[in-house]
Design an enzyme around this catalytic site. Structure first.
Site, PDB file in Angstrom:
ATOM      1  N   SER A  47       0.734  -1.410   0.072  1.00 65.53           N
ATOM      2  CA  SER A  47       0.006   0.398   0.089  1.00 65.53           C
ATOM      3  C   SER A  47       1.008   1.082   0.073  1.00 65.53           C
ATOM      4  O   SER A  47       0.819   2.135  -0.295  1.00 65.53           O
ATOM      5  CB  SER A  47      -1.080  -0.099   1.291  1.00 65.53           C
ATOM      6  N   ASP A 328      -4.043   7.435   8.214  1.00 65.76           N
ATOM      7  CA  ASP A 328      -4.510   6.029   9.155  1.00 65.76           C
ATOM      8  C   ASP A 328      -3.705   5.733   9.974  1.00 65.76           C
ATOM      9  O   ASP A 328      -2.511   5.511  10.689  1.00 65.76           O
ATOM     10  CB  ASP A 328      -5.752   5.633   8.602  1.00 65.76           C
ATOM     11  N   HIS A 331      -0.690   4.434   7.865  1.00 64.78           N
ATOM     12  CA  HIS A 331       0.037   4.982   6.744  1.00 64.78           C
ATOM     13  C   HIS A 331       0.116   6.807   6.474  1.00 64.78           C
ATOM     14  O   HIS A 331      -1.056   7.140   7.087  1.00 64.78           O
ATOM     15  CB  HIS A 331      -1.277   5.056   5.273  1.00 64.78           C
TER      16      HIS A 331
END
Ligand SMILES: *[C@@H]1O[C@H](CO)[C@@H](O)[C@H](O)[C@H]1NC(C)=O
Ligand SMILES: *[C@@H]1O[C@H](CO)[C@@H](O)[C@H](O)[C@H]1NC(C)=O
Ligand SMILES: *[C@@H]1O[C@H](CO)[C@@H](O)[C@H](O)[C@H]1NC(C)=O
Length: 354
Positions: A47, A328, A331
């Site tokens: 990610s 979050d 990240h």
């Protein structure tokens, strides 16, 4: 041009802009002179570099992801740009197209100009708790495209690769095992060895320069700092990250010795996260450990982007996503990535300009 061709090429441009988030908000100049600028960027990872490969059931496709850029959720695990967007911009390229988007778009060539992004949020060097193609499978996809002549050997001659993986391997290990320090150390060795095999394979397929990231100080991620109200990193976890990075560094040096053109180099996410968190960089955050998108129930780390059965949000949002280093529980925000990128810039120049 006949009408049908015209319509399909207009559609392609439209898709290209949707898929790759063409209207870059990434700031900074093209640092690479055009005569040595790489043609294409091929990305493998998780990610931190995925720009839209995950299945649409994932949070990266839900509000409030993407609110800063491009203004809606498009599969990036941030409020806006991620590391790969900044690296592409640095190279003077647009963000390369996500593989999944290209596969389902059926409009082919125009989307391939800047390379391809195979990274898939939640994945690792090995299988993780999140379904998705692990690193070897991402390279399989790449290899198949080469066999199919979607990309040619000539394309690869002046192309570079960005590889960012392993964090999810350790999360999976820590959450599914009664982790002992010894067990984890031997697992780290296994991960780095497989990573080395995969890096060699990418080089063997013809990519001339390959950047691989150190993992971040994961003891500083909000999932591990919540218990201290986001005041303190967990140094036990950071020491595991450092061990991974130490082994990876040795491995990269060894691989470079075995190869005549020293194709591999490290992008040090550990030091760049660390200096930003310690407020030593040029971009500073007031409380760098506290994420912008915060679970309503403490410990509910996957809450961002989720609602309960009545549609009530399971998270709260800070007023200004730019104020947070973390977006979050896992990240960085777009501004966080900008800070990391700014710390990395000198080494990027050193590697890519030579
Ligand atoms: C997306 O992921 C969910 C959960 O992992 C899975 O049930 C679903 O089949 C996937 N959908 C597609 C289109 O891959
Ligand atoms: C760090 O995490 C370890 C493992 O969960 C835990 O035992 C330790 O107490 C944590 N340290 C701090 C300072 O929170
Ligand atoms: C890797 O190790 C070498 C030699 O030990 C050291 O000079 C270099 O700074 C290390 N690289 C990184 C990115 O830490």
């Amino acid at each position: 041009m006949d009408t049908q061709k015209l319509i399909s090429s207009v559609l392609c441009c439209f898709l290209l802009s949707m898929l790759s988030g063409r209207q870059q908000t990434v700031q900074g100049n093209h640092h690479i002179p055009s005569n040595i600028r790489p043609l294409k960027l091929f990305i493998f990872g998780d990610s931190y570099v995925d720009t839209g490969n995950t299945n649409k059931t994932q949070v990266a496709w839900k509000y409030p992801y993407g609110i800063t850029f491009p203004g809606k959720a498009v599969g990036r695990f941030s409020d806006g740009c991620v590391l790969s967007d900044y690296i592409a911009k640095f190279l003077g390229l647009e963000s390369s197209i996500p593989y999944e988007g290209w596969k389902s778009s059926s409009c082919g060539i125009p989307l391939l100009k800047y390379g391809m992004n195979f990274a898939y949020g939640g994945t690792g060097v090995f299988d993780t708790v999140t379904p998705g193609p692990k690193m070897t499978v991402q390279i399989d996809y790449f290899e198949q495209l080469l066999k199919d002549n979607v990309f040619t050997a000539k394309d690869l001659e002046s192309s570079v690769s960005l590889v960012s993986l392993a964090g999810n391997d350790y999360f999976t290990y820590l959450t599914t095992n009664v982790a002992s320090a010894e067990g984890l150390q031997s697992f780290i060795t296994t991960v780095v060895n497989q990573l080395a095999i995969n890096l060699k394979r990418i080089h063997g397929l013809g990519v001339k320069k390959i950047a691989v990231t150190f993992i971040e100080p994961f003891g500083c991620l909000p999932i591990f700092t919540g218990t201290s109200s986001f005041r303190q990193c967990n140094e036990t976890y950071n020491s595991f990250a450092s061990f991974h990075n130490l082994l990876l560094n040795q491995t990269v040096e060894k691989l470079n010795k075995e190869t005549k053109d020293s194709p591999f180099f490290i992008i040090d996410l550990y030091a760049s996260f660390r200096s930003t968190i310690k407020k030593k960089g040029s971009i500073k955050f007031e409380n760098p450990l506290k994420p912008c998108c915060l679970p309503t129930v403490s410990g509910d780390y996957l809450a961002c982007g989720r609602v309960d059965e009545n549609g009530a949000k399971l998270y709260t949002l800070c007023e200004n996503p730019k104020s947070g280093f973390f977006w979050d529980s896992f990240h960085p925000s777009q501004e966080g990535w900008r800070a990391v990128y700014s710390a990395l810039q000198a080494t990027l120049e050193q590697y890519f300009l030579h």
